[in-house]
Each structure stands twice: as structure tokens, then as C-alpha cells.
Design an enzyme around this catalytic site. Sequence first.
Site, PDB file in Angstrom:
ATOM      1  CG  LEU A  81     131.380  67.959  53.047  1.00  0.00           C
ATOM      2  CD1 LEU A  81     130.657  68.572  54.249  1.00  0.00           C
ATOM      3  CD2 LEU A  81     130.581  66.801  52.481  1.00  0.00           C
ATOM      4  CG  HIS A  99     128.857  67.004  49.333  1.00  0.00           C
ATOM      5  ND1 HIS A  99     130.134  67.126  48.857  1.00  0.00           N
ATOM      6  CD2 HIS A  99     128.531  65.696  49.190  1.00  0.00           C
ATOM      7  CE1 HIS A  99     130.572  65.955  48.446  1.00  0.00           C
ATOM      8  NE2 HIS A  99     129.614  65.067  48.629  1.00  0.00           N
TER       9      HIS A  99
END
Length: 289
Positions: free
Chosen positions: A33, A37
Amino acid sequence: MEVAREIPGVRNAVRIARSRGRRIGLVPTMGYLHAGHLSLIEAARRDATFVVVSIYVNPTQFGPQEDYARYPRDEAGDLQKCAAAGVDLVFLPSDEEMYAPDAATSVHVSGLTDTLCGPCRPGHFDGVATVVAKLFNIVQPDVAYFGRKDAQQLAVIQRMTRDLNLPVQIVGCPTVREPDGLAMSSRNAMLSADQRRRALVLYQALCQAQRSIQAGQRQVQAVLEEMYHIVSQAQPTRVDYISIVDPQTMQPVEHIDRPVLVALAVRIGNTRLIDNLLVDPMGSAPPSR
Ligand code: PAF
């Protein structure tokens, strides 16, 4: 924050949340991530009251010669980021949990997948559409969030959701960029320092296209030639495509007389990067980076 590795655990947590009147938001990811994100999670937290993040590197959307094996993974780091971002539930399935060994069903969205990444990555969008349909069935979200960096993927998911009457609202979120303009992507982690510098040509080419179009250039070929010139300075391993398409149909336009999606896919070293800009010919103030 709850973590579920199996489907019944997800269904149970979502059932309890819904019985408490929560609105379920899903952020599907392949993990590793980054700020892009996190912006999807922030969007989910703004208008949903129970946020689910799925983390699954989906093998069916990678071709045999692609980077499935070396796609970056960091489960512990991802869980920390989700907890800090206020996620309620993380779904971390195994391949066995997601696909029966004799799975025989897939989702194909035609037309939209005939251009851009479709021909370069045969089967890719079938893998994406299938896993997203499965995630929607498992989580049953009210709303799901996807980045506009993957504009064609977003269009495919919107069309699939409409065509299959899936009761999920699809929200497209703006591309998040590094300070120098490079679009955030988990694949950026695979670039060496030199490749990272060269990767900037994707954004530079998009900005040049925007400047030219907004200065009055209406000839597709002229814009594409300028972009190729900029991209070639980075000595890419391959240019998969540089295209100007209709943002709804993903089909190439002949003349730039309405907002267009300028999109490109370029390999720097062994890493395939994509990016795009929606350019309104009547717009002004092109970025100067
Ligand atoms: O954009 C991605 O990360 C993936 O394609 C998605 C939507 C999570 C499906 O695997």
C-alpha cells in the site's frame, strides 16, 4: 481492526456491521500500500461507515510472462497502514480461498478491453473483472473505490457492475502523484534509482500533450509524435502504447474536439508503468512540471 483470511469471517463481520446500520465501503487492492491506496481508504472513510480493504495479488490477471512472482508484497506493513488509516476489516485471502482448483467461470467485458492494455495483456481484464466480481459477492459492499490511474480498469468495472446489475456504487478517485509527478504505483518499488528518474517521462509526455492540446493542437498524430519523442529520451525497453482515446469507450479518437483520455504504457527496465490524463481541449492552466 479485524483481519479475515477466510470468506465466512468476512461475511460474518459485514453481516454484523450491516445489522448495526453501517454503510459498507470496499477498497480492493493488491497490497504494498502507498499514498494512492490510502487516498482510496480516506475516500471510503468519508462516505462509508464500515471500511473493508482486500489485499490479494490476483494471479489470474497476470500473463505467464508477467511480473506476478516479483510483484512486491508486505503483509505486515500493509496491516499497520490499514490500522493507522482507520480500516475496519482487512480481507487477506489465499489463492485456495479465492479460486476452486476446477474454477471454470470468468467475467469478460468486451469492447472496452479491445484497446490500450487489453491487446498488450491478453486475459488481464478477464482476471480483473472476475476477481472484482468475486470480491463484490464476498464482501457485498454498498460502494467500492478504484483509482483513476487505472482508467481502463475503472471503465471495465463500471461496465461490468452495470451489465450484471451488481448493487454496488463505483467511485473513481484521482491519481495520486509523487512530488515530481510520477503516478504512485506499487510497481515503482521495482525501479532502480536510475529507472525511477527515467520513469518521469510518462508524466512529462502527458503534460506536454495537455499543453499542446490546450494551446489548440487538434491533430492526434502531432500530439502522439511529441509524446513518443519525450518517452524515447528515457530509452524505454518497450512502449506498449501511447494513445488518445474517448474516455467512455476507450476507442481511439480521430480528432481532438472534446475531452480525451491521453494514456500510455511504457516499460522502463523490466517494469511496466501506466499513466493517463483526462484532457479537456477547452481547459486552461496546463501544469508546468
Ligand atoms: O488495481 C488493482 O490493484 C487490481 O487490479 C484490483 C482492482 C485490486 C483487482 O485485483
